[in-house]
Enzyme design. Structure first.
Site, PDB file in Angstrom:
ATOM      1  N   LYS A  14       7.453  11.303  -2.540  1.00 43.82           N
ATOM      2  CA  LYS A  14       8.992  10.805  -2.471  1.00 43.82           C
ATOM      3  C   LYS A  14       9.173  10.083  -3.873  1.00 43.82           C
ATOM      4  CE  LYS A  14       8.018   8.701   1.047  1.00 43.82           C
ATOM      5  NZ  LYS A  14       7.652   8.051   2.288  1.00 43.82           N
ATOM      6  N   ARG A  89      12.490   4.767   8.982  1.00 44.32           N
ATOM      7  CA  ARG A  89      11.335   5.220   9.118  1.00 44.32           C
ATOM      8  C   ARG A  89      11.278   5.408  10.633  1.00 44.32           C
ATOM      9  NH1 ARG A  89       8.600   3.741   4.569  1.00 44.32           N
ATOM     10  NH2 ARG A  89       6.287   3.609   4.819  1.00 44.32           N
ATOM     11  N   ARG A 128      -3.983   8.517  -6.479  1.00 45.56           N
ATOM     12  CA  ARG A 128      -2.531   7.971  -6.968  1.00 45.56           C
ATOM     13  C   ARG A 128      -2.828   6.733  -7.912  1.00 45.56           C
ATOM     14  NH1 ARG A 128       2.748   7.553  -3.540  1.00 45.56           N
ATOM     15  NH2 ARG A 128       1.522   6.170  -2.258  1.00 45.56           N
ATOM     16  N   ARG A 163      -2.276   0.997  -5.468  1.00 39.77           N
ATOM     17  CA  ARG A 163      -1.480   0.344  -4.309  1.00 39.77           C
ATOM     18  C   ARG A 163      -2.746   0.104  -3.402  1.00 39.77           C
ATOM     19  NH1 ARG A 163       3.550   3.509  -2.238  1.00 39.77           N
ATOM     20  NH2 ARG A 163       2.618   2.620  -0.122  1.00 39.77           N
ATOM     21  N   ARG A 174      -1.156   5.074   8.382  1.00 42.08           N
ATOM     22  CA  ARG A 174       0.289   5.504   7.968  1.00 42.08           C
ATOM     23  C   ARG A 174       0.838   6.695   8.327  1.00 42.08           C
ATOM     24  NH1 ARG A 174      -0.797   4.664   1.546  1.00 42.08           N
ATOM     25  NH2 ARG A 174       1.322   5.074   1.304  1.00 42.08           N
TER      26      ARG A 174
HETATM   27  P1  AMP Z   1       6.024   2.845   1.145  1.00 40.18           P
HETATM   28  O1  AMP Z   1       6.028   2.461  -0.235  1.00 40.18           O
HETATM   29  O2  AMP Z   1       7.252   3.397   1.610  1.00 40.18           O
HETATM   30  O3  AMP Z   1       4.788   3.752   1.562  1.00 40.18           O
HETATM   31  O4  AMP Z   1       6.140   1.618   2.291  1.00 40.18           O
HETATM   32  C1  AMP Z   1       4.589   0.824   2.177  1.00 40.18           C
HETATM   33  C2  AMP Z   1       4.785  -0.130   3.194  1.00 40.18           C
HETATM   34  O5  AMP Z   1       5.746  -0.880   3.292  1.00 40.18           O
HETATM   35  C3  AMP Z   1       4.769   0.657   4.755  1.00 40.18           C
HETATM   36  O6  AMP Z   1       3.416   1.143   5.124  1.00 40.18           O
HETATM   37  C4  AMP Z   1       5.051  -0.413   5.624  1.00 40.18           C
HETATM   38  O7  AMP Z   1       4.325  -1.684   5.720  1.00 40.18           O
HETATM   39  C5  AMP Z   1       6.296  -1.420   4.784  1.00 40.18           C
HETATM   40  N1  AMP Z   1       7.756  -0.702   4.800  1.00 40.18           N
HETATM   41  C6  AMP Z   1       8.218   0.158   4.127  1.00 40.18           C
HETATM   42  N2  AMP Z   1       9.627   0.690   4.365  1.00 40.18           N
HETATM   43  C7  AMP Z   1       9.580   0.251   5.880  1.00 40.18           C
HETATM   44  C8  AMP Z   1      10.428   0.437   6.758  1.00 40.18           C
HETATM   45  N3  AMP Z   1      11.529   1.171   6.471  1.00 40.18           N
HETATM   46  N4  AMP Z   1      10.375  -0.177   7.988  1.00 40.18           N
HETATM   47  C9  AMP Z   1       8.961  -0.701   8.366  1.00 40.18           C
HETATM   48  N5  AMP Z   1       8.157  -0.942   7.319  1.00 40.18           N
HETATM   49  C10 AMP Z   1       8.215  -0.418   5.833  1.00 40.18           C
END
Ligand code: AMP
Length: 223
Positions: A14, A89, A128, A163, A174
């Protein structure tokens, strides 16, 4: 440009796709994960609240995410094409998103699913590395996108970081959350006739080409 909602498992590409669309077409890339990580880095009240949740790969409370997203969407740059990455999500968030959009007069646009086999995700996630300054994304297990100098960005020379949730343990949780909560969105957008599927198991250029074709077929000026 059509607004885009990206649906994908962690590591499916993404962020890389969003970065290319931003550079080529001026899209604004909104990642709720980035907005939350910024809060953690700032160490403000919100950041302290969500820090551990992020590190464990669990989902942050919906209301917190709605608030930061709505604030971001109200900034002036969101009128000419946004790519939403990491939101919605789950189906609740998808429903709420439509409410937020109608409040602030922004179109839903299209949902694009980046389709990839689970087995490919582990290397993508654990390898990554991200530039701390320009956000360029590398992978130490993929020779075509390995940094020339270890832990240094080819583009701007800044340090790369990993990260805190890019490890096998957090990926398991995840991915499980993705299957349970996020995959139902596929059905949700399919029923609205608004879902487009892209194969993202190959390289980033191929993923981008497929998305460009979708946008072109929908009438956007894309070359
Ligand atoms: P990402 O960078 O999209 O993988 O998001 C990293 C982390 O941020 C996730 O594992 C969640 O802890 C939190 N997070 C990001 N987007 C959301 C969302 N839409 N709803 C809830 N938690 C989120």
């Amino acid at each position: 440009m059509k607004n885009i909602i990206l649906i994908a498992a962690p590591g499916a590409g993404k962020g890389t796709l969003a970065k290319s669309l931003k550079e080529k077409y001026g899209y604004v890339h909104i990642s709720t994960g980035d907005l939350l990580r910024d809060a953690v880095n700032k160490g403000d009240e919100l950041g302290l609240k969500v820090k551990d949740i992020l590190a464990q790969g669990l989902l942050v409370e919906d209301e917190i995410v709605y608030q930061i997203l709505k604030n971001r969407l109200q900034e002036a740059d969101c009128q000419n094409g946004i790519i939403l990455d990491g939101f919605p999500r789950n189906v609740n968030q998808a429903v709420k998103y439509e409410e937020i959009l109608s409040d602030i007069n922004i179109d839903l646009g299209v949902a694009i699913l980046l389709d990839i086999d689970e087995k490919l995700l582990i290397q993508r996630i654990t390898g990554r590395r991200i530039c701390s300054k320009c956000g360029e994304i590398y992978n130490i297990y993929n020779p075509t996108i390995t940094p020339k100098v270890e832990n240094v960005c080819d583009k701007c020379g800044s340090a790369l970081y990993q990260r805190s949730d890019d490890n096998e343990e957090a990926l398991k949780s995840r991915y499980a959350t993705y299957v349970e909560k996020t995959q139902p969105l596929i059905d949700y957008y399919q029923k609205k006739n608004n879902l487009y599927v892209v194969d993202s198991s190959k390289d980033a250029d191929y993923t981008l080409e497929q998305v460009e074709k979708i946008l072109r077929d929908l009438g956007d000026q894309v070359d």
